[in-house]
Every structure is written in C-alpha cells, then in structure tokens.
Design an enzyme around this catalytic site. Structure first.
Site, mmCIF file in Angstrom:
data_model
loop_
_atom_site.group_PDB
_atom_site.id
_atom_site.type_symbol
_atom_site.label_atom_id
_atom_site.label_comp_id
_atom_site.label_asym_id
_atom_site.label_seq_id
_atom_site.Cartn_x
_atom_site.Cartn_y
_atom_site.Cartn_z
ATOM 1 N N GLY A 98 -25.093 15.580 -27.265
ATOM 2 C CA GLY A 98 -24.661 16.599 -28.229
ATOM 3 C C GLY A 98 -24.885 18.008 -27.715
ATOM 4 N N ASP B 261 -18.992 20.374 -31.307
ATOM 5 C CA ASP B 261 -19.686 21.653 -31.481
ATOM 6 C C ASP B 261 -18.741 22.861 -31.456
ATOM 7 O OD1 ASP B 261 -19.000 21.355 -28.835
ATOM 8 O OD2 ASP B 261 -20.914 22.028 -28.029
ATOM 9 N N THR C 252 -14.260 16.971 -26.852
ATOM 10 C CA THR C 252 -15.665 16.856 -26.454
ATOM 11 C C THR C 252 -16.373 15.947 -27.442
ATOM 12 O OG1 THR C 252 -17.814 18.004 -26.383
ATOM 13 C CG2 THR C 252 -16.086 19.086 -27.637
HETATM 14 O O1 F6P Z 1 -20.388 18.070 -23.434
HETATM 15 C C1 F6P Z 1 -20.458 16.703 -23.321
HETATM 16 C C2 F6P Z 1 -21.771 16.282 -22.725
HETATM 17 O O2 F6P Z 1 -21.769 14.864 -22.600
HETATM 18 C C3 F6P Z 1 -23.025 16.745 -23.474
HETATM 19 O O3 F6P Z 1 -23.292 15.959 -24.595
HETATM 20 C C4 F6P Z 1 -24.060 16.657 -22.383
HETATM 21 O O4 F6P Z 1 -25.107 17.570 -22.630
HETATM 22 C C5 F6P Z 1 -23.296 17.028 -21.145
HETATM 23 O O5 F6P Z 1 -21.918 16.822 -21.436
HETATM 24 C C6 F6P Z 1 -23.651 16.263 -19.911
HETATM 25 O O6 F6P Z 1 -22.920 16.806 -18.856
HETATM 26 P P1 F6P Z 1 -22.745 16.135 -17.427
HETATM 27 O O7 F6P Z 1 -21.790 15.000 -17.571
HETATM 28 O O8 F6P Z 1 -22.195 17.236 -16.588
HETATM 29 O O9 F6P Z 1 -24.085 15.665 -17.007
#
Ligand code: F6P
Length: 334
Positions: free
Chosen positions: A184, A143, A139
């Site tokens: 993040g 975190d 990821t």
């Molecule tokens: O966990 C990775 C991440 O890019 C986060 O930083 C962000 O909040 C989220 O995923 C966005 O998710 P999605 O691609 O489902 O919009």
C-alpha cells in the site's frame, strides 16, 4: 430493441495515440490496454503500444497494436506492454527525448496507465512539451485522489485476504499470533479492507500514528476470551512495519508470534471482475477524453460517475481512508 451508439465525436481531431504502462504492475492493466486499443480502433484511431513504460519511450520501443494483439489478455495479470520505474524520465533531457519520439511517430495523445510516479512524468511531459496526456489509475495501492478505486486494488485485496485466511488456519492450529504485512506504500487502504474482511484483531495503518504497545493488551484480552488465533494486519507504510509490531507482541505477551510479509504476490494474478470492468470503462474513457480535447487529467470513477482530475491533484490532494471502516474494524474485534 435498444440502439447502442458506439461512435464518439472527435473535435480534437485525434488520429493516432500511444499507450504505455508504468511503475508497479497491477492486475487489470491488460484490460485497460485492451480497452484503449479497441476503443481507438472502433473510433478510427490508430493505437501505438509503448513497451517498458517511459524507459522504452525514449528508446523508441513502439509498435502499432490492433484488436487481435490484445485478444486473450483481459484475464491476464501483469502487463503485456511491460513496465519500469524510469530514472531517465526524471530529467528534463529524458523527457525531451521521449517527446521527440512521440512527435516522430506523429502521436496526437498519450494514455499513461500507472500510479502517482507515472503521473508525475506524464504531467511534466505535457507541461514541457505540450503533448496531450490522459492518465488511467493503475496501482494496487488505491492512493490516487480523484477516483474511488484504482485498477488492481480489488484483486490485491482478494489475494491478501486469501493469504490471511490460510495463515489463520495455521495460526489457529498452533495457537499463534500472526502479524501480516500488506502493501500500500504510504496508504492503508489495502490493510483496512483486509482487516475487516479477514476478521483481524487489530490493524495498523500509516494514516494513524497510534503507538504499537496497545496491541499487547488487545492480544492478551483476545486470548482471555478464548480466541485461538489472533490476526494483526499492518500496512507496509506503518512505522517499523509488521516486524516492529510482531516484536512488540512477542515481548509484551510472551506468546508465540510469527510475522508474514506478503509482498509482491499481491501484485500478481488474474484480475477479479471489478478490476476488469473498471479497467475497461476507464480505458475507453481515456480515449474519449483525448478525442474531446481533454489533457493533463486522470480519468477516474466515483459514485457520481466518470471524473477528470488534473494530474497534479491526484498526488497533491490526499485520498483519505474510510474512518467509518476503521471504526468498524475496531468495533468487530471484540
Ligand atoms: O505501488 C505499488 C507497490 O507494490 C507498493 O505497494 C509497494 O510499496 C511498491 O510498489 C513496491 O515497489 P517495487 O516493486 O519497486 O519493489
């Protein structure tokens, strides 16, 4: 000559494993898949790739992968196995279906490359169905408790930093303030690294509930000192995000302010060397862990070397941002 022993004992008697990527993609996931496949083959274990994460698992989207299937992938962003945020997987029925598919394929262990959402699914799969699962931290958010860094984090920081440098050029030319939001989720790791490396005037992270108004004074003082461009970094998890910070600056200083939300660009691109190396090490370690009979753990790497953290601890325990780096960011913004 240095003798290198690549064979690993297999007391768990693992013959076939599956690997999947799940949740948000991260640069370096392909390097991790490649490492799992090649380590498996090296140890005489058959590796099955699952497409579309847990969603594809309960639909039976599996295929055997050989070393050539992962050739020419170490430098590629995204994930060749595809990924998804699975809703079905949140139900016990969905997990039961997935477990049955793994049994039908005679899989002795599963490697899950993903973040905390994916590890929740992996944890319950093991608890409810006894299928040995090992997690690999993939990821951009960094975190997860139990590893100093997650796969994809280093590349995301470089990508965001490159954008900050470019925005600084236009900010300086127009004598504007740029408020830049980085990803993040609920953590400020990316924001903090980018703030220090990008020479930002101020950084807002979710780990600190400092009020937004203080930035107005900071920006005014920067101008008084002759700074042409002010860069403010905001983690997406900070209350109100970059827009709230930008609005406060515009209202409090009257200076031309622009808000730039970097978004998903931070998830793409060719992984930097640190991510490729971390992914290669952890992919190999995940297969070895299953062979050793480890289950329900995430393999990680800290200053002490390889670590094995119970999956539930990776999201239950908090990985703090570096307060020393936070202090450094403040100190250098004079
Ligand atoms: O966990 C990775 C991440 O890019 C986060 O930083 C962000 O909040 C989220 O995923 C966005 O998710 P999605 O691609 O489902 O919009």
């Amino acid at each position: 000559m240095i003798e290198l022993n690549t064979s690993h004992p297999n007391p768990a008697g693992i013959k076939r494993i599956a690997v999947l990527t799940s949740g948000g993609d991260a640069p370096g996931m392909n390097a991790a898949i490649r490492a799992v496949v090649r380590t498996g083959v090296q140890q005489g274990i058959e590796v099955v790739g699952v497409r579309r994460g847990f969603s594809g698992l309960h639909r039976g989207e599996l295929a055997v992968l050989g070393p050539r299937d992962v050739a020419n992938t170490i430098q590629r962003g995204g994930t060749i196995l595809l990924t998804a945020r699975s809703r079905t997987w949140r139900s016990a029925e969905g997990r039961a279906k997935g477990a049955q598919v793994l049994r039908d394929w005679q899989v002795d262990g599963l490697v899950v490359i993903g973040g905390d959402g994916s590890f929740h699914g992996a944890h319950f799969l093991q608890e409810e169905h006894g299928i040995p699962v090992v997690g690999v931290p993939g990821t951009i958010d960094n975190d997860l408790y139990g590893t100093d860094h997650t796969i994809g984090y280093f590349t995301a920081v470089e990508t965001a930093l490159d954008a900050v440098d470019k925005l600084r050029d236009t900010g300086a030319s127009h004598e504007r303030i740029f408020v830049i939001e980085v990803m993040g989720r609920h953590a400020g790791h990316i924001a903090l690294d980018v703030a220090v490396a990008g020479g930002a005037e101020e950084v807002f992270i979710p780990e600190d509930d400092k009020p937004v108004d203080g930035v107005v004074q900071i920006v005014k003082e920067s101008r008084a000192k002759g700074k042409l461009a002010s860069i403010v970094i905001v983690a997406e998890g900070y209350k109100g995000g970059a827009q709230a910070v930008g609005d406060a600056i515009q209202a409090g200083t009257g200076m031309e302010t622009r808000v730039s939300i970097l978004g998903h660009i931070q998830r793409g691109g060719s992984p930097v060397s640190s991510d490729r190396i971390l992914a290669s090490r952890l992919g190999e370690a995940a297969v070895h862990a299953l062979m050793d009979g480890r289950k329900g753990v995430m393999v990680g790497r800290t200053g002490q070397g390889l670590t094995y953290t119970p999956l539930h601890e990776t999201w239950e325990k908090r990985k703090d941002v570096s307060l020393d780096l936070y202090r450094c960011a403040k100190c250098l913004s004079v």
